[in-house]
Design a protein around this motif. Sequence first.
Motif, mmCIF file in Angstrom:
data_model
loop_
_atom_site.group_PDB
_atom_site.id
_atom_site.type_symbol
_atom_site.label_atom_id
_atom_site.label_comp_id
_atom_site.label_asym_id
_atom_site.label_seq_id
_atom_site.Cartn_x
_atom_site.Cartn_y
_atom_site.Cartn_z
ATOM 1 N N SER A 130 49.834 23.541 8.605
ATOM 2 C CA SER A 130 49.590 24.382 7.435
ATOM 3 C C SER A 130 49.319 25.806 7.874
ATOM 4 C CB SER A 130 48.378 23.872 6.657
ATOM 5 O OG SER A 130 48.579 22.557 6.203
ATOM 6 N N PHE A 131 49.612 26.745 6.988
ATOM 7 C CA PHE A 131 49.311 28.141 7.275
ATOM 8 C C PHE A 131 47.796 28.325 7.315
ATOM 9 C CE2 PHE A 131 53.579 28.587 5.435
ATOM 10 C CZ PHE A 131 54.172 29.312 6.455
ATOM 11 N N VAL A 132 47.330 29.076 8.301
ATOM 12 C CA VAL A 132 45.915 29.408 8.378
ATOM 13 C C VAL A 132 45.538 30.217 7.137
ATOM 14 C CG1 VAL A 132 44.171 30.713 9.679
ATOM 15 C CG2 VAL A 132 45.872 29.345 10.901
ATOM 16 N N ASP A 133 46.371 31.199 6.781
ATOM 17 C CA ASP A 133 46.162 32.008 5.581
ATOM 18 C C ASP A 133 47.519 32.354 4.980
ATOM 19 O OD1 ASP A 133 45.515 33.786 3.575
ATOM 20 O OD2 ASP A 133 44.256 35.058 4.833
ATOM 21 N N PRO A 134 47.944 31.603 3.946
ATOM 22 C CA PRO A 134 49.259 31.845 3.340
ATOM 23 C C PRO A 134 49.434 33.272 2.807
ATOM 24 C CG PRO A 134 48.351 29.781 2.538
ATOM 25 C CD PRO A 134 47.267 30.472 3.315
ATOM 26 N N GLN A 135 48.328 33.987 2.555
ATOM 27 C CA GLN A 135 48.411 35.360 2.065
ATOM 28 C C GLN A 135 48.826 36.336 3.164
ATOM 29 O OE1 GLN A 135 47.994 35.937 -1.235
ATOM 30 N NE2 GLN A 135 47.642 33.749 -1.444
ATOM 31 N N LYS A 136 48.743 35.894 4.434
ATOM 32 C CA LYS A 136 49.020 36.791 5.556
ATOM 33 C C LYS A 136 50.311 36.441 6.287
ATOM 34 C CE LYS A 136 44.255 38.100 6.393
ATOM 35 N NZ LYS A 136 43.151 38.185 7.344
ATOM 36 N N VAL A 137 51.282 35.890 5.574
ATOM 37 C CA VAL A 137 52.558 35.589 6.205
ATOM 38 C C VAL A 137 53.442 36.836 6.204
ATOM 39 C CG1 VAL A 137 52.493 33.139 5.595
ATOM 40 C CG2 VAL A 137 53.670 34.744 4.103
ATOM 41 N N THR A 138 54.404 36.838 7.115
ATOM 42 C CA THR A 138 55.385 37.913 7.201
ATOM 43 C C THR A 138 56.730 37.342 6.779
ATOM 44 O OG1 THR A 138 54.185 38.886 9.048
ATOM 45 C CG2 THR A 138 56.475 39.557 8.764
ATOM 46 N N TYR A 139 57.420 38.033 5.882
ATOM 47 C CA TYR A 139 58.727 37.572 5.409
ATOM 48 C C TYR A 139 59.800 38.188 6.282
ATOM 49 C CZ TYR A 139 56.061 35.670 1.645
ATOM 50 O OH TYR A 139 55.141 34.947 0.943
ATOM 51 N N ASP A 140 60.610 37.307 6.882
ATOM 52 C CA ASP A 140 61.569 37.708 7.899
ATOM 53 C C ASP A 140 62.942 38.011 7.300
ATOM 54 O OD1 ASP A 140 63.009 38.133 10.198
ATOM 55 O OD2 ASP A 140 62.406 36.277 11.161
ATOM 56 N N GLU A 141 63.418 39.220 7.540
ATOM 57 C CA GLU A 141 64.749 39.643 7.089
ATOM 58 C C GLU A 141 65.845 39.144 8.032
ATOM 59 O OE1 GLU A 141 65.676 41.625 4.454
ATOM 60 O OE2 GLU A 141 63.689 42.087 3.672
ATOM 61 N N LYS A 142 65.455 38.518 9.146
ATOM 62 C CA LYS A 142 66.442 38.083 10.138
ATOM 63 C C LYS A 142 67.339 36.954 9.609
ATOM 64 C CE LYS A 142 66.771 36.648 14.963
ATOM 65 N NZ LYS A 142 66.035 36.297 16.173
ATOM 66 N N PHE A 143 66.777 36.094 8.756
ATOM 67 C CA PHE A 143 67.534 34.964 8.215
ATOM 68 C C PHE A 143 67.468 34.958 6.683
ATOM 69 C CE2 PHE A 143 65.857 33.468 12.356
ATOM 70 C CZ PHE A 143 67.052 33.311 13.023
#
Length: 152
Positions: A130-143
């Motif tokens: 699970s994400f430690v903090d789902p609010q602090k994810v980075t959205y990747d433009e690579k895919f």
Amino acid sequence: MCSTACHQEQKKQDATAKQTDTTKVDQQQLDTASYTHGKNNYQYLKNGDTISLAIHIEGEKVHGDLLYAWKEKDRNSGHIEGVLKGDVLLADYTFSSEGQESVRQVVFKLSKDRALEGYGMMEEKAGKMSFVDPQKVTYDEKFPLEKVDSSN
């Protein structure tokens, strides 16, 4: 005398303009909401790699299938169950890879034309990653997963 009459006319014009602006905003909100409900398919296809997200959205509830097929690497596919808050889908992904079933959280930022997967710090909680903090994810433009016709 003209100042009172002119002032009242200006109030009428302001009220009409405000009502028109509100109608435009409401229409934009309807347009934005309309693409998210029902069946939605997103795909990334490049250099022999594939990510496929096929989801069905009912209100805030989302379910569907997710596939990762990397060229010359393992592939995993499974089912997702989650919730949509605004434009962010947070779901549990139950999948099989190398004959073993696992569960991990996934997060995608959805838009009318594409979906971006989010990445962040993860930890094991109750048998799933699970994400430690789902609010602090980075959205990747690579895919970027591009929206595809879901009428099939």
